[in-house]
Each structure stands twice: as structure tokens, then as C-alpha cells.
Motif scaffolding. Structure first.
Motif, short mmCIF file in Angstrom:
data_model
loop_
_atom_site.label_atom_id
_atom_site.label_comp_id
_atom_site.label_asym_id
_atom_site.label_seq_id
_atom_site.Cartn_x
_atom_site.Cartn_y
_atom_site.Cartn_z
N ASP A 1 35.81 41.42 38.63
CA ASP A 1 36.24 42.31 39.71
C ASP A 1 35.77 41.82 41.08
O ASP A 1 36.42 42.07 42.10
CB ASP A 1 35.71 43.73 39.48
N GLU A 2 34.64 41.10 41.11
CA GLU A 2 34.10 40.62 42.38
C GLU A 2 34.63 39.24 42.76
O GLU A 2 34.36 38.76 43.86
CB GLU A 2 32.57 40.55 42.28
N ALA A 3 35.37 38.59 41.87
CA ALA A 3 35.72 37.18 42.04
C ALA A 3 37.11 36.99 42.60
O ALA A 3 38.03 37.75 42.32
CB ALA A 3 35.61 36.46 40.70
N ASP A 4 37.25 35.92 43.41
CA ASP A 4 38.58 35.47 43.79
C ASP A 4 38.94 34.18 43.06
O ASP A 4 40.07 33.70 43.17
CB ASP A 4 38.72 35.31 45.30
N VAL A 5 37.97 33.61 42.33
CA VAL A 5 38.22 32.47 41.45
C VAL A 5 37.58 32.76 40.10
O VAL A 5 36.38 33.08 40.04
CB VAL A 5 37.63 31.16 42.02
N VAL A 6 38.35 32.69 39.04
CA VAL A 6 37.83 32.88 37.69
C VAL A 6 38.12 31.63 36.88
O VAL A 6 39.28 31.22 36.74
CB VAL A 6 38.45 34.12 36.99
N LEU A 7 37.07 31.01 36.36
CA LEU A 7 37.18 29.78 35.58
C LEU A 7 36.78 30.08 34.15
O LEU A 7 35.70 30.63 33.89
CB LEU A 7 36.29 28.69 36.16
N VAL A 8 37.63 29.70 33.20
CA VAL A 8 37.39 29.96 31.78
C VAL A 8 37.12 28.62 31.09
O VAL A 8 38.00 27.76 31.03
CB VAL A 8 38.60 30.67 31.13
N ASN A 9 35.91 28.45 30.61
CA ASN A 9 35.52 27.23 29.90
C ASN A 9 35.76 27.45 28.41
O ASN A 9 35.17 28.36 27.81
CB ASN A 9 34.06 26.89 30.17
#
Length: 467
Positions: free
Chosen positions: A39-47
Motif C-alpha cells: 500500500d505504501e509502495a509505488d514500485v513492487v518487486l517480486v523475487n
């Protein structure tokens, strides 16, 4: 780079956890803020992980949720890791509108990816990754340290050689430099990582270039001043007795050996292309116990590999009894596209695999209960990482990697390494009391919340091993 608020989600093994830290450190160096929630992110990276089908389905579900959020507000979605390297993962990325795709060998491209105004994909295996030394993790007593990447074995069920490429050993100087930084940051326990740590230094004539064997690297790391050293994963094909000898003559190295067997049947091992026999594996166990009579042995087992008969499975159960493992990670065979077993072998019925897994789990619980019960009354060196699920308790693990829970004690209510007397055991958990310098149990620290002396173990989760 415009200030970015990034959130990273990790699936899979310890190597993925290490890679997530590497990417996080890159982001911080570029001025990004790491935030704790989507919710706080503008970039979400999924490893991602790709060794079994279940984590792939988890990624699909997560990307579906992220796509819905992205439809409501601006968000950059990235797919990293093993799944990203595969055609399967790239198809998923297209289907869910993923903006960034980074394979395991291209993680240092994260800055370029965020600066790009278009969809950014990088799937090359970059040599500079092997020499890259990330800053140490902060505020933790444990750290992972990658000593090599990739794998030169070609087990018929395994996608790792495709996702992570051929084996490349890191320079011992880079390894020791990274270790020194971790120790300076307060790390007490380091786990050396690789798809096959026993083969360290043998790729590309590396030993001729002055690389130590894995056994000698263990000795170098163990004499660095670190309190505890572990390593994973070991391939039995490359295991040598000198590794056991190095563990015995270097006190910092924990007496814990994770040695995946996968099957107790020579016929199944041949179909898996594991390159060793049951008899050869048992010789390794003999060598380990010759040097380390009290070694804690763990393993991985795949149940229901294509063509596995009831007789083959009985060989696995018999091997479990012969070795007497302390613990095991057990998995139903999962056919992975791109592997020889997926292409050439017919999968067994699901009900056959699940029934066999149930029997193996029962065997594992029996042995784990027996092994853990033998620890009752003993003193163990326990690294307490922090608060357990139940208020007023701390959780950690022994040198043998046994999950352990203790009540916080007066003068010993913070993370650290403590002497603990084990008073109770279940198949998957030890319970004890912290001891003072005089060997007596320290008084329990009073807390506002009261709870049982043995909290619910289901909420205490340990990480999965690498495949």
C-alpha cells in the motif's frame, strides 16, 4: 532517479533472500526508500522461485492482485528471479502487465530498469554480479553469503541450471571481504550459499587459479572470527570426506549437514541423473559420523518421481531408518516445463504421490521426535533471533539448526547467543530455559501478557532449503 518507495516480496530459497537484500541495497544506494507494505509502495518487486509448481501459482495470484491495484493508481511491477528467466515466467509477465523483468543474473540492472520509460527486460548472466559485494544486513545476527552461483549438474527434475546458469565460483577474496563487513555489522552466524557448495572452486579450472577447495574455504571462513558457520546446499556427488574433516577441526562450523538424497532407490536416482548411488551416499554419512559423531543430518526427498514403484519408495523409507535423519524437507514431485523429466517421463497419479508423502511424513515425525527427545536435559548453544509468536518468549535455533523457544529471562531478554538447557521437545521444536554463567536457570522476566510455557509451534516457521 526520482524518489521511489519500493516494496520487495520474496519466494523460495535462501539464495533468493540473499538476492533480495542485494537488490534492496542497490535501491537504497540510488535514493529509494524501502517500505514495509504494498500500500505504501509505488514500485513492487517480486523475487520468484520456479523449482516447483506451487510457488509459481502463488506468483500468478499475487500478480493478479497487483494488477488490480495498478488499475487504480500508478505502480511499477517487477518480476525477478528464477521464474523470470523462463519462458513460462515471461508469458506470465506479459499476461499481467509486468513492467520490469530481471533474471537472476541481471539483478544489478535494477537502476536502469527504474530509469527506463518503457518496459524493461534483462535476462543476461552478467559477470560483474559475481564480484559485487553488497553492504551487510543491519540489525540482524544472521546473514547469508553467496559463494557461487549456478549449477553444472543436470538432474532431470531440476530447472535451476536453466534459471541460474552454469556454475561460477566467487573469488575467495570477495567472499572474505563481504564476511568481514558482516562481522563488523554484528553478525554472529553466516550461512554460505550455493546450488552445490561442495563443487566450489572446480568450475573453469578455478582451482588452478588459486581457489581453495570448499573444505579449505570452510576453514578460512571458520577462522575469520565468526561465531557460527553453516552451509547449504550440498550435492552428494561432490561431497568429500575433507569437508567433514574441516567441520571437525574448525570449531566455528556448526555440526549440521544438509545432504539431499532425493530417493533411496538406485533405479530412481538413475532416472533423476543424480550421479551417485545409495551405497555412495551412505558412505558419505559414515564419513561424516566418523569425524562428527554427533552430527545433525537433514535431507531433501522427492516423493512420487515418475516411474517410482512401491518397492522404490520402500527403499526410501528404509534409507530414512538406516540414516536416522534429524529432519527432512519432503516434497511431492512437481513436473516443471523445460526439464527432461517433464518432457520424457509420465507423471504418477496425484493420489499415489500424496499417500506416499503421508507415510514419509509419519516416518520423519517419528525420527524427529526421537532425535529431539534425546536433547532433553542437555545444554545447547542457541542463537535467539527475537520475539516468538507467544508474548514473553524468544525463538531461535541451536548449532544443529533445531528451532528452539525459551521464555525471556532477567538479564537475557534480547537477541543473542545463549546457553540453554532443553526441558521439553516435540518432533519439530525444542523448549528450554536460558542459563546464567553459573549454569543455573535465569529467572523468567515478567511480562504484561501471560501465556503457556510452550507456545503454539505452528506459527514458528523456518525457511525452506534451496532445491
Amino acid at each position: 532517479m526520482v524518489t521511489t518507495r519500493a516494496h520487495l516480496i520474496t519466494y523460495g530459497c535462501q539464495m533468493n533472500e540473499y538476492d533480495t537484500h542485494l537488490v534492496q541495497s542497490q535501491l537504497v544506494s540510488l535514493g529509494a526508500d524501502i517500505v514495509p507494505t504494498v500500500d505504501e509502495a509505488d514500485v513492487v518487486l517480486v523475487n520468484t522461485c520456479a523449482v516447483r509448481g506451487k510457488p509459481v501459482e502463488k506468483v500468478r495470484s499475487l500478480l493478479g492482485d497487483l494488477r488490480k491495484i495498478k488499475a487504480r493508481r500508478p505502480m511499477v511491477i517487477g518480476l525477478m528471479g528464477c521464474l523470470a528467466q523462463l519462458d513460462e515466467g515471461q508469458q506470465i509477465a506479459r499476461a499481467f502487465g509486468v513492467d520490469i523483468v530481471l533474471g537472476p543474473g541481471s539483478l544489478l540492472d535494477i537502476g536502469k530498469a527504474l530509469e527506463s520509460s518503457e518496459r524493461f527486460w534483462a535476462l543476461n548472466f552478467r559477470d560483474e554480479l559475481h564480484a559485487h559485494v553488497p553492504p551487510p544486513p543491519q540489525g540482524t545476527l544472521q546473514a547469508h553469503l553467496t559463494i557461487m552461483r549456478g549449477c553444472d549438474h543436470h538432474c532431470t527434475y531440476c530447472i535451476v541450471p536453466t534459471t541460474r546458469g552454469p556454475q561460477v565460483s566467487r573469488s575467495p577474496d570477495d567472499i572474505l571481504r563481504e564476511l568481514d563487513a558482516q562481522l563488523a555489522a554484528g553478525v554472529q552466524e553466516v550461512t554460505l550459499l550455493g546450488q552445490n557448495v561442495n563443487a566450489y572452486g572446480v568450475d573453469q579450472g578455478a582451482q588452478l587459479a588459486g581457489y581453495p577447495s570448499f573444505a579449505n574455504l570452510l576453514r578460512l571462513v571458520g577462522r575469520s572470527g565468526v561465531r557460527r558457520v553453516k552451509f547449504t546446499t550440498s550435492h552428494p556427488m561432490n561431497f568429500t570426506e575433507d569437508v567433514a574433516a574441516a567441520m571437525a577441526d574448525t570449531p566455528a562450523i556448526c555440526e549440521f549437514v544438509h545432504l539431499p538424497v532425493q530417493s533411496g532407490s538406485n533405479r530412481v536416482l538413475r532416472r533423476m541423473a543424480r550421479e551417485y548411488t545409495r551405497e555412495g551416499y551412505l558412505q558419505h554419512v559414515t564419513d561424516i559420523r566418523r569425524h562428527l559423531p554427533h552430527a545433525v543430518l537433514a535431507t531433501d526427498i522427492i516423493v512420487g518421481f515418475p516411474g517410482e514403484t512401491e518397492e522404490d519408495f520402500q527403499h526410501t523409507l528404509d534409507l530414512y531408518d538406516e540414516v536416522g535423519y534429524d529432519s527432512a524437507y519432503m516434497f511431492i514431485y512437481s513436473p516443471r516445463p523445460g526439464t527432461p523429466s517433464y518432457t520424457h517421463f509420465e507423471d504418477l497419479p496425484r493420489e499415489v504421490k500424496t499417500e506416499r508423502l503421508a507415510r514419509l511424513v509419519a516416518k520423519q515425525k517419528e525420527w524427529s521426535a526421537r532425535k529431539n527427545a534425546a536433547k532433553v536435559g542437555t545444554m545447547q548453544d542457541v542463537l535467539l533471533r527475537g520475539d516468538a509468536h507467544e508474548p514473553g518468549f524468544l525463538e531461535g535455533h541451536t548449532r544443529g539448526n533445531h528451532p528452539t523457544v525459551v521464555p525471556a529471562a532477567v538479564g537475557a531478554d534480547r537477541p543473542g547467543t545463549y546457553a540453554v538447557r532443553i526441558n521439553h521437545a516435540t518432533p519439530h521444536m525444542l523448549y528450554g530455559r536460558i542459563l546464567g554463567a553459573d549454569g543455573q536457570e535465569l529467572p523468567i522476566r515478567e511480562t504484561a501478557a501471560s501465556g503457556p510455557q510452550r507456545p503454539d509451534t505452528a506459527a514458528l516457521i523456518t525457511p525452506l532449503p534451496m532445491a
